[in-house]
Scaffold this motif. Structure first.
Motif, PDB file in Angstrom:
ATOM      1  N   ILE A  26       0.817  -1.270  -0.158  1.00  0.00           N
ATOM      2  CA  ILE A  26      -0.425  -0.187   0.293  1.00  0.00           C
ATOM      3  C   ILE A  26       1.034   1.262  -0.176  1.00  0.00           C
ATOM      4  CG2 ILE A  26      -1.887   0.887   1.389  1.00  0.00           C
ATOM      5  CD1 ILE A  26      -3.132  -1.450   2.090  1.00  0.00           C
ATOM      6  N   LYS A  27       1.935   1.531   0.875  1.00  0.00           N
ATOM      7  CA  LYS A  27       2.895   1.998   0.857  1.00  0.00           C
ATOM      8  C   LYS A  27       3.523   2.698  -1.002  1.00  0.00           C
ATOM      9  CE  LYS A  27       3.692   1.903   5.582  1.00  0.00           C
ATOM     10  NZ  LYS A  27       4.705   1.426   6.288  1.00  0.00           N
ATOM     11  N   THR A  28       3.881   1.342  -1.291  1.00  0.00           N
ATOM     12  CA  THR A  28       4.349   1.488  -2.122  1.00  0.00           C
ATOM     13  C   THR A  28       3.528   1.252  -3.615  1.00  0.00           C
ATOM     14  OG1 THR A  28       5.474  -0.451  -2.500  1.00  0.00           O
ATOM     15  CG2 THR A  28       7.302   1.025  -0.717  1.00  0.00           C
ATOM     16  N   ALA A  29       2.469   1.242  -3.754  1.00  0.00           N
ATOM     17  CA  ALA A  29       1.893   1.606  -4.667  1.00  0.00           C
ATOM     18  C   ALA A  29       1.770   2.062  -6.171  1.00  0.00           C
ATOM     19  CB  ALA A  29       0.492   1.109  -3.971  1.00  0.00           C
ATOM     20  N   LYS A  30       1.881   1.740  -6.677  1.00  0.00           N
ATOM     21  CA  LYS A  30       1.858   1.921  -8.008  1.00  0.00           C
ATOM     22  C   LYS A  30       0.698   3.276  -8.725  1.00  0.00           C
ATOM     23  CE  LYS A  30       1.214  -1.054 -11.503  1.00  0.00           C
ATOM     24  NZ  LYS A  30       0.297  -2.154 -11.244  1.00  0.00           N
ATOM     25  N   ASP A  31      -0.173   2.717  -8.372  1.00  0.00           N
ATOM     26  CA  ASP A  31      -1.350   3.731  -8.683  1.00  0.00           C
ATOM     27  C   ASP A  31      -2.093   4.163  -7.196  1.00  0.00           C
ATOM     28  OD1 ASP A  31      -3.130   1.562  -9.546  1.00  0.00           O
ATOM     29  OD2 ASP A  31      -2.178   2.083 -11.316  1.00  0.00           O
ATOM     30  N   GLU A  32      -3.695   4.606  -7.855  1.00  0.00           N
ATOM     31  CA  GLU A  32      -4.371   4.919  -7.068  1.00  0.00           C
ATOM     32  C   GLU A  32      -5.573   3.762  -6.768  1.00  0.00           C
ATOM     33  OE1 GLU A  32      -5.674   6.201  -4.488  1.00  0.00           O
ATOM     34  OE2 GLU A  32      -7.427   6.135  -4.550  1.00  0.00           O
ATOM     35  N   LYS A  33      -5.659   3.203  -8.250  1.00  0.00           N
ATOM     36  CA  LYS A  33      -6.244   0.509  -8.027  1.00  0.00           C
ATOM     37  C   LYS A  33      -5.556   0.249  -6.845  1.00  0.00           C
ATOM     38  CE  LYS A  33      -8.501  -2.315 -11.921  1.00  0.00           C
ATOM     39  NZ  LYS A  33      -7.911  -2.046 -12.454  1.00  0.00           N
ATOM     40  N   GLU A  34      -4.169   0.715  -7.409  1.00  0.00           N
ATOM     41  CA  GLU A  34      -3.244  -1.139  -6.948  1.00  0.00           C
ATOM     42  C   GLU A  34      -3.836  -0.677  -5.612  1.00  0.00           C
ATOM     43  OE1 GLU A  34       0.429  -3.245  -7.147  1.00  0.00           O
ATOM     44  OE2 GLU A  34       0.996  -1.085  -6.917  1.00  0.00           O
ATOM     45  N   ARG A  35      -3.811   0.572  -5.211  1.00  0.00           N
ATOM     46  CA  ARG A  35      -3.924   0.563  -3.851  1.00  0.00           C
ATOM     47  C   ARG A  35      -4.487  -0.104  -2.720  1.00  0.00           C
ATOM     48  NH1 ARG A  35      -4.901   4.659   0.124  1.00  0.00           N
ATOM     49  NH2 ARG A  35      -6.645   5.971  -2.045  1.00  0.00           N
ATOM     50  N   ARG A  36      -6.570   0.608  -4.151  1.00  0.00           N
ATOM     51  CA  ARG A  36      -7.596   0.066  -3.278  1.00  0.00           C
ATOM     52  C   ARG A  36      -7.788  -0.832  -3.024  1.00  0.00           C
ATOM     53  NH1 ARG A  36     -12.379   3.257  -6.592  1.00  0.00           N
ATOM     54  NH2 ARG A  36     -13.274   2.266  -5.458  1.00  0.00           N
ATOM     55  N   VAL A  37      -7.040  -1.500  -4.238  1.00  0.00           N
ATOM     56  CA  VAL A  37      -7.339  -2.888  -4.191  1.00  0.00           C
ATOM     57  C   VAL A  37      -6.776  -3.987  -2.725  1.00  0.00           C
ATOM     58  CG1 VAL A  37      -6.951  -5.354  -5.470  1.00  0.00           C
ATOM     59  CG2 VAL A  37      -7.597  -3.771  -7.181  1.00  0.00           C
ATOM     60  N   TYR A  38      -5.174  -3.650  -2.623  1.00  0.00           N
ATOM     61  CA  TYR A  38      -5.000  -4.202  -1.548  1.00  0.00           C
ATOM     62  C   TYR A  38      -5.012  -3.694   0.036  1.00  0.00           C
ATOM     63  CZ  TYR A  38      -0.890  -6.286  -4.036  1.00  0.00           C
ATOM     64  OH  TYR A  38      -0.484  -7.525  -4.438  1.00  0.00           O
ATOM     65  N   GLU A  39      -6.155  -2.294  -0.163  1.00  0.00           N
ATOM     66  CA  GLU A  39      -6.690  -2.118   1.046  1.00  0.00           C
ATOM     67  C   GLU A  39      -7.819  -2.687   0.714  1.00  0.00           C
ATOM     68  OE1 GLU A  39      -5.318   2.732   1.383  1.00  0.00           O
ATOM     69  OE2 GLU A  39      -7.065   2.400   0.583  1.00  0.00           O
ATOM     70  N   GLY A  40      -8.156  -3.021  -0.176  1.00  0.00           N
ATOM     71  CA  GLY A  40      -8.916  -4.198   0.694  1.00  0.00           C
ATOM     72  C   GLY A  40      -9.701  -5.138   1.083  1.00  0.00           C
ATOM     73  N   PHE A  41      -8.081  -5.770   0.314  1.00  0.00           N
ATOM     74  CA  PHE A  41      -7.404  -6.807   1.226  1.00  0.00           C
ATOM     75  C   PHE A  41      -7.109  -6.551   2.110  1.00  0.00           C
ATOM     76  CE2 PHE A  41      -8.434  -8.423  -3.563  1.00  0.00           C
ATOM     77  CZ  PHE A  41      -9.247  -9.782  -3.021  1.00  0.00           C
ATOM     78  N   ARG A  42      -6.555  -6.003   2.856  1.00  0.00           N
ATOM     79  CA  ARG A  42      -6.354  -6.016   4.423  1.00  0.00           C
ATOM     80  C   ARG A  42      -7.426  -5.663   5.196  1.00  0.00           C
ATOM     81  NH1 ARG A  42      -3.388   0.009   6.114  1.00  0.00           N
ATOM     82  NH2 ARG A  42      -4.934   0.619   4.983  1.00  0.00           N
ATOM     83  N   LYS A  43      -8.744  -5.138   4.874  1.00  0.00           N
ATOM     84  CA  LYS A  43      -9.574  -6.072   6.040  1.00  0.00           C
ATOM     85  C   LYS A  43      -9.683  -7.216   5.790  1.00  0.00           C
ATOM     86  CE  LYS A  43     -12.025  -1.481   4.249  1.00  0.00           C
ATOM     87  NZ  LYS A  43     -12.808  -0.146   3.394  1.00  0.00           N
ATOM     88  N   ARG A  44      -9.512  -7.538   4.335  1.00  0.00           N
ATOM     89  CA  ARG A  44     -10.424  -9.572   4.280  1.00  0.00           C
ATOM     90  C   ARG A  44      -9.230 -10.301   5.021  1.00  0.00           C
ATOM     91  NH1 ARG A  44     -11.007 -12.868  -0.049  1.00  0.00           N
ATOM     92  NH2 ARG A  44     -12.490 -11.943  -0.090  1.00  0.00           N
ATOM     93  N   PHE A  45      -8.033  -9.346   5.037  1.00  0.00           N
ATOM     94  CA  PHE A  45      -6.974  -9.849   6.070  1.00  0.00           C
ATOM     95  C   PHE A  45      -6.695 -10.144   7.871  1.00  0.00           C
ATOM     96  CE2 PHE A  45      -4.814 -11.392   1.993  1.00  0.00           C
ATOM     97  CZ  PHE A  45      -4.357 -12.799   2.367  1.00  0.00           C
ATOM     98  N   GLU A  46      -7.601  -8.364   8.037  1.00  0.00           N
ATOM     99  CA  GLU A  46      -8.070  -8.364   8.892  1.00  0.00           C
ATOM    100  C   GLU A  46      -8.466  -9.431  10.086  1.00  0.00           C
ATOM    101  OE1 GLU A  46      -6.841  -3.849   9.668  1.00  0.00           O
ATOM    102  OE2 GLU A  46      -7.662  -4.564   8.808  1.00  0.00           O
ATOM    103  N   TRP A  47      -9.638  -9.357   8.445  1.00  0.00           N
ATOM    104  CA  TRP A  47     -10.884  -9.983   9.912  1.00  0.00           C
ATOM    105  C   TRP A  47     -10.747 -11.330   9.483  1.00  0.00           C
ATOM    106  CZ3 TRP A  47     -13.247 -14.101   5.820  1.00  0.00           C
ATOM    107  CH2 TRP A  47     -14.512 -14.596   6.270  1.00  0.00           C
ATOM    108  N   ILE A  48      -9.332 -12.311   8.821  1.00  0.00           N
ATOM    109  CA  ILE A  48      -9.086 -13.872   9.211  1.00  0.00           C
ATOM    110  C   ILE A  48      -8.585 -13.929  10.458  1.00  0.00           C
ATOM    111  CG2 ILE A  48      -7.826 -15.070   8.373  1.00  0.00           C
ATOM    112  CD1 ILE A  48      -8.481 -14.699   5.361  1.00  0.00           C
ATOM    113  N   ALA A  49      -7.640 -12.232  10.335  1.00  0.00           N
ATOM    114  CA  ALA A  49      -7.030 -12.227  11.856  1.00  0.00           C
ATOM    115  C   ALA A  49      -8.265 -12.636  13.436  1.00  0.00           C
ATOM    116  CB  ALA A  49      -6.006 -11.842  12.163  1.00  0.00           C
ATOM    117  N   SER A  50      -8.824 -12.185  12.990  1.00  0.00           N
ATOM    118  CA  SER A  50      -9.899 -11.733  14.366  1.00  0.00           C
ATOM    119  C   SER A  50     -10.954 -13.458  14.384  1.00  0.00           C
ATOM    120  CB  SER A  50     -11.065 -10.552  13.766  1.00  0.00           C
ATOM    121  OG  SER A  50     -11.777 -11.038  13.199  1.00  0.00           O
ATOM    122  N   LYS A  51     -10.503 -13.669  13.208  1.00  0.00           N
ATOM    123  CA  LYS A  51     -11.570 -14.857  13.846  1.00  0.00           C
ATOM    124  C   LYS A  51     -11.454 -15.952  14.894  1.00  0.00           C
ATOM    125  CE  LYS A  51     -12.342 -16.344   8.774  1.00  0.00           C
ATOM    126  NZ  LYS A  51     -12.827 -16.945   8.331  1.00  0.00           N
TER     127      LYS A  51
END
Lengths: 160, 121
Positions: A135-160
């Motif tokens: 996310i810190k080094t994302a080449k564009d806004e689209k990549e950053r948004r995709v990875y932010e979405g998957f950060r939520k995914r893995f945070e959810w997995i971690a919380s299970k």
């Protein structure tokens, strides 16, 4: 196709075999939709799932990515899609995280099904660190948004 | 109310091509999928459908739409509810081979409740 042929295909899989499993679409949707490799790919997946832990990771990756492309145009998803994604994460680690995300990002159906992975807390933490770094080094806004979405995914997995 | 008359409201985020085929079918059914293993996912919460239509369908297809429809509640009991990420992220797993039967249990028409386009358009 018999099991021996499927096993030989899997054992000897290389780039030259990709054409047999790729999403081979006729460009149509709904009732006119056709993917000439659907039958073979589905048969191969069903055969390989029980032994998925020993299947070449390149083949697992290619099946997963092509199933993702299929889901985008077929508007549905293979019900064991997540098992392939889980293998990419467990055996491929952070090197294969990008493939997991690429396949899961193909459609809302792929996104939903790919959420069913079961991975360790330790691995989940590794993925979160890797995602935060991307996310810190994302080449564009689209990549950053995709990875932010998957950060939520893995945070959810971690919380299970 | 008789249990046979009860319906459950579901949502499905779609792109423009799927929406066109729904319209072609008189807003009565979802277009067919290939049978066997694939799964068709309606979602159970409009906010979740909005997130997908806005964040996924627009990026993938240039526009995204939230469809809303009612299905006979008794019929839906046979399908598994799957949580895919958070409190509102519940989806219903409908095997593609059951889609025709699923369509026949839709009561009324499929409505579009939200439309999303790239910002600025």
């Amino acid at each position: 196709m018999d099991n021996t042929t499927l096993q030989l295909f899997a054992d000897n899989y290389s780039l030259v075999d990709f054409d047999k499993i790729k999403f081979d679409w006729n460009g149509q949707h709904g009732a006119k939709f056709q993917d000439d490799n659907y039958k073979f790919r589905a048969e191969l997946c069903e055969f390989l799932i029980p032994q998925i832990g020993t299947v070449k990771l390149e083949l697992v990756r290619d099946l997963y990515l092509e199933l993702g492309k299929y889901s985008k145009e077929a508007w549905c998803i293979y019900n064991k899609f997540h098992i392939l994604g889980q293998q990419l994460l467990i055996r491929g680690g952070t090197d294969y995280l990008k493939y997991y995300i690429e396949g899961a990002s193909q459609s809302s159906d792929a996104y939903g099904q790919s959420s069913q992975v079961e991975i360790s807390k330790e691995l989940t933490e590794q993925f979160l660190r890797s995602i935060n770094s991307t996310i810190k080094t994302a080449k564009d806004e689209k990549e950053r948004r995709v990875y932010e979405g998957f950060r939520k995914r893995f945070e959810w997995i971690a919380s299970k | 109310m008789d249990s046979e008359q009860m319906t459950t409201i579901l949502f499905r985020p779609v792109g423009p091509l799927e929406l066109a085929l729904i319209e072609e079918a008189g807003w009565k059914k979802f277009p067919p999928r290939l049978p066997e293993q694939p799964i068709f996912y309606p979602v159970m919460n409009e906010d979740y459908a909005i997130q997908i239509a806005r964040d996924w369908n627009v990026a993938a297809s240039g526009s995204g739409f939230v469809t809303k429809f009612a299905v006979k509640s008794d019929y839906l009991k046979k399908f598994e509810v799957q949580n895919v990420g958070g409190q509102i992220h519940n989806e219903l797993w409908v095997p593609a081979e059951d889609l025709e039967e699923f369509n026949s249990n839709i009561v009324g028409t499929i409505e579009v409740t939200k439309s999303f386009y790239p910002s600025g358009k």
